[in-house]
Write a protein that holds these residues in place. Structure first.
Motif, PDB file in Angstrom:
ATOM      1  N   ALA A  87      15.034  -4.144   7.157  1.00 20.49           N
ATOM      2  CA  ALA A  87      16.219  -4.982   6.934  1.00 20.49           C
ATOM      3  C   ALA A  87      16.286  -6.120   7.950  1.00 20.49           C
ATOM      4  O   ALA A  87      16.920  -7.140   7.711  1.00 20.49           O
ATOM      5  CB  ALA A  87      17.491  -4.130   7.010  1.00 20.49           C
ATOM      6  N   ASN A  88      15.594  -5.932   9.072  1.00 19.01           N
ATOM      7  CA  ASN A  88      15.542  -6.959  10.113  1.00 19.01           C
ATOM      8  C   ASN A  88      14.227  -7.731  10.104  1.00 19.01           C
ATOM      9  O   ASN A  88      13.886  -8.394  11.077  1.00 19.01           O
ATOM     10  CB  ASN A  88      15.787  -6.327  11.485  1.00 19.01           C
ATOM     11  CG  ASN A  88      17.244  -5.965  11.665  1.00 19.01           C
ATOM     12  OD1 ASN A  88      18.088  -6.839  11.798  1.00 19.01           O
ATOM     13  ND2 ASN A  88      17.554  -4.680  11.615  1.00 19.01           N
ATOM     14  N   ASN A 138      14.150   1.701   6.996  1.00 19.28           N
ATOM     15  CA  ASN A 138      15.202   0.913   6.338  1.00 19.28           C
ATOM     16  C   ASN A 138      15.821  -0.087   7.300  1.00 19.28           C
ATOM     17  O   ASN A 138      16.043  -1.246   6.945  1.00 19.28           O
ATOM     18  CB  ASN A 138      16.280   1.829   5.751  1.00 19.28           C
ATOM     19  CG  ASN A 138      15.813   2.540   4.504  1.00 19.28           C
ATOM     20  OD1 ASN A 138      14.894   2.100   3.823  1.00 19.28           O
ATOM     21  ND2 ASN A 138      16.451   3.659   4.205  1.00 19.28           N
ATOM     22  N   LYS A 139      16.102   0.331   8.513  1.00 12.79           N
ATOM     23  CA  LYS A 139      16.687  -0.565   9.524  1.00 12.79           C
ATOM     24  C   LYS A 139      15.698  -1.640   9.963  1.00 12.79           C
ATOM     25  O   LYS A 139      16.048  -2.819  10.048  1.00 12.79           O
ATOM     26  CB  LYS A 139      17.155   0.228  10.751  1.00 12.79           C
ATOM     27  CG  LYS A 139      18.318   1.126  10.500  1.00 12.79           C
ATOM     28  CD  LYS A 139      19.576   0.313  10.292  1.00 12.79           C
ATOM     29  CE  LYS A 139      20.779   1.230  10.185  1.00 12.79           C
ATOM     30  NZ  LYS A 139      21.995   0.504   9.931  1.00 12.79           N
ATOM     31  N   ILE A 168      14.620   4.997   9.760  1.00 17.33           N
ATOM     32  CA  ILE A 168      14.162   4.001  10.734  1.00 17.33           C
ATOM     33  C   ILE A 168      13.570   2.790  10.015  1.00 17.33           C
ATOM     34  O   ILE A 168      13.871   1.641  10.352  1.00 17.33           O
ATOM     35  CB  ILE A 168      13.133   4.628  11.703  1.00 17.33           C
ATOM     36  CG1 ILE A 168      13.821   5.644  12.619  1.00 17.33           C
ATOM     37  CG2 ILE A 168      12.419   3.556  12.516  1.00 17.33           C
ATOM     38  CD1 ILE A 168      12.875   6.505  13.426  1.00 17.33           C
TER      39      ILE A 168
END
Length: 101
Positions: A27-28, A23-24, A21
């Motif tokens: 990344a945003n 990482n996502k 979670i």
């Protein structure tokens, strides 16, 4: 310390999910905080500072988390912020337990 998302979880049972979670989200462009990765100095103080500075409290909930005194303490801290009308959103995210009895 400014944290967008504080992630409350039971480390032994859900760390791999938390990392996916994070990482996502990171990344945003969201700043995430979770133990043990982001703890510095006195463990409890580090957690309290992160909870008090987050705008989103993401609860990764499974049976071990619901029985963890640490997770319950984190929930207590964030609900105190809500009772003071502070701007924080609690998002529960339920995950299946590996061994359902």
């Amino acid at each position: 310390m400014n944290t967008d998302v504080f992630i409350s979880h039971h480390t032994d049972s859900s760390l791999h999910i938390v990392e996916a979670i994070v990482n996502k989200l990171e990344a945003n462009g969201l700043r995430c905080w979770y133990a043990p990765r982001d703890t510095h100095g006195i463990y409890a103080n580090s957690i309290a500072q992160a909870i008090n500075s987050c705008s989103i409290f993401l609860l990764i909930l499974n049976k071990p988390a619901s029985e963890s005194v640490h997770v319950l303490n984190e929930l207590d801290m964030v609900t105190k912020r809500l009772s003071k009308k502070e701007n924080v959103c609690i998002i529960p995210f339920h995950i299946a337990d590996d061994d359902i009895s």
